[in-house]
Design a protein around this motif. Structure first.
Motif, PDB file in Angstrom:
ATOM      1  N   ARG A 109      -8.461  14.333 -20.471  1.00 49.14           N
ATOM      2  CA  ARG A 109      -7.801  14.021 -19.206  1.00 49.14           C
ATOM      3  C   ARG A 109      -6.332  14.441 -19.287  1.00 49.14           C
ATOM      4  N   HIS A 111     -19.557  13.563 -24.457  1.00 53.19           N
ATOM      5  CA  HIS A 111     -18.342  12.846 -24.851  1.00 53.19           C
ATOM      6  C   HIS A 111     -18.243  12.808 -26.372  1.00 53.19           C
ATOM      7  N   THR A 166     -12.587   9.076 -22.614  1.00 47.85           N
ATOM      8  CA  THR A 166     -13.380   9.747 -21.585  1.00 47.85           C
ATOM      9  C   THR A 166     -14.699   9.020 -21.327  1.00 47.85           C
ATOM     10  N   SER A 186     -15.678  16.387 -19.140  1.00 49.59           N
ATOM     11  CA  SER A 186     -14.999  17.558 -18.540  1.00 49.59           C
ATOM     12  C   SER A 186     -13.747  17.929 -19.306  1.00 49.59           C
ATOM     13  N   GLY A 187     -13.659  17.505 -20.577  1.00 49.50           N
ATOM     14  CA  GLY A 187     -12.486  17.808 -21.364  1.00 49.50           C
ATOM     15  C   GLY A 187     -11.482  16.667 -21.319  1.00 49.50           C
ATOM     16  N   GLN A 195     -15.676  11.472 -13.033  1.00 48.33           N
ATOM     17  CA  GLN A 195     -15.121  12.801 -13.321  1.00 48.33           C
ATOM     18  C   GLN A 195     -14.170  12.781 -14.519  1.00 48.33           C
ATOM     19  N   ASP A 196     -13.332  11.740 -14.609  1.00 44.14           N
ATOM     20  CA  ASP A 196     -12.379  11.640 -15.710  1.00 44.14           C
ATOM     21  C   ASP A 196     -12.880  10.743 -16.837  1.00 44.14           C
TER      22      ASP A 196
END
Length: 348
Positions: A345, A189, A248, A342-343, A274-275
């Motif tokens: 959102r 993050h 995130t 995961s990048g 996940q988010d």
């Protein structure tokens, strides 16, 4: 033993030590030594005296015993709130540890978190027979100007900005917060948001400071600070705000507020982890049953409570003070509410 009790609970004269001595067939001095827990009494004689006490309904005069041995065997506990998990668990540990040492606990609640309320609590100590006091007060109130302890009463303070004149026992808030932030950064993050507790909370301020220091040490941008009041409802409101941000990863200053954050994310369709990854603080008993189970910083409230009693007893036995702060270690408990970034959102 078949003697008839000298009075009944309904009335009659008060049972005295000589009454117990006559029934047990021993001297009043022996009864006194058994009452005060003094050594040198044969076990068979001790049991004989105790049986006589029980049959007669005799209760030793605690005040007289206290005057004789110079101790009331009671520890006072001053605290502002019993509603918080930390305070309740710390108090439980204090009571259990005190009982192990044959001490009672006298609870002195403070109805309002003001200096006047604190002064009133300390003044009530004058009316209670206590040997020491443990103060559980995490707000910015304790200093040399507000501590009015009766002469001869030793003090241990929990989780406060009390001055260096006092013994302070606390969880290692700063290291716990650092571990939470570094855990999230290690997952990739780019930064970590923070939901803090109320401004008057000393623990909250220490966690904020550690959050900021850790972000700065890793060259991360500091996001806007959010605040709550330790409740799940305040966490829910903050969670709705976070749902509209690019967050995130969020470090929440206690598990109850984290629970509210999880609810807000669920309602807004934001998946954890996940988010967004979520870390709490406290490791309350239910945190492993959150959905998902919460990664959190464990505070050993039981160790804090036991250490408070041990410090108070040490002061009493040595007739001394031990000013300074002692930190009880915290540790990070990793569960399922945190995962790799995961990048950004997507927005809907």
């Amino acid at each position: 033993m078949s003697a008839t009790p000298l009075h009944s609970p309904a009335g009659g004269r008060r049972i005295s030590m000589p009454d117990v001595a006559r029934l047990a067939g021993v001297s009043a001095q022996t009864v006194s030594r058994v009452s005060s827990g003094s050594p040198g009494v044969a076990e068979a004689t001790r049991q004989q005296v105790i049986a006589a006490m029980n049959e007669l309904g005799y209760r030793p005069n605690s005040a007289a015993r206290a005057l004789k041995r110079g101790s009331f065997r009671t520890i006072g506990v001053i605290l502002f709130s019993l509603s918080s998990t930390g305070n309740a668990r710390t108090l439980e540990a204090i009571a259990l540890r005190a009982a192990e040492e044959d001490y009672a606990v006298a609870l002195i609640p403070v109805s309002t978190p003001t200096q006047a309320g604190m002064r009133g609590a300390f003044s009530r100590l004058n009316e209670l027979a206590v040997d020491a006091v443990i103060v559980i007060m995490e707000i910015h109130l304790l200093d040399a100007g507000t501590m009015f302890l009766p002469p001869g009463v030793h003090a241990v303070v929990v989780d406060s900005d009390a001055s260096d004149d006092y013994t302070v026992i606390d969880s290692d808030q700063a290291n716990g917060s650092r571990m939470a932030v570094e855990h999230l950064l290690s997952l990739g993050h780019q930064t970590v948001w923070h939901m803090a507790g109320p401004e008057e909370s000393f623990a909250s301020e220490r966690r904020i400071t550690a959050w900021r220091t850790t972000l700065a040490a890793h060259g991360c941008t500091e996001p806007p600070l959010l605040r709550g009041d330790w409740s799940a409802d305040s966490g829910y409101e903050a969670g709705l705000s976070l749902a509209d941000s690019d967050c995130t990863a969020v470090f929440v200053s206690n598990d109850q507020m984290a629970l509210g954050v999880l609810r807000a994310f669920h309602e807004r369709g934001i998946r954890v982890p996940q988010d967004v990854s979520v870390v709490g603080f406290d490791d309350i008993p239910d945190s492993s049953s959150f959905s998902p189970p919460l990664t959190t910083v464990h505070q050993d409230f039981a160790a804090v409570g036991r250490r408070c009693v041990d410090k108070a007893l040490k002061q009493m036995r040595e007739n001394s003070t031990e000013p300074g702060r002692e930190l009880v270690p915290t540790r990070l408990i990793v569960r399922e509410s945190t995962a790799g970034a995961s990048g950004a959102r997507s927005r809907t």
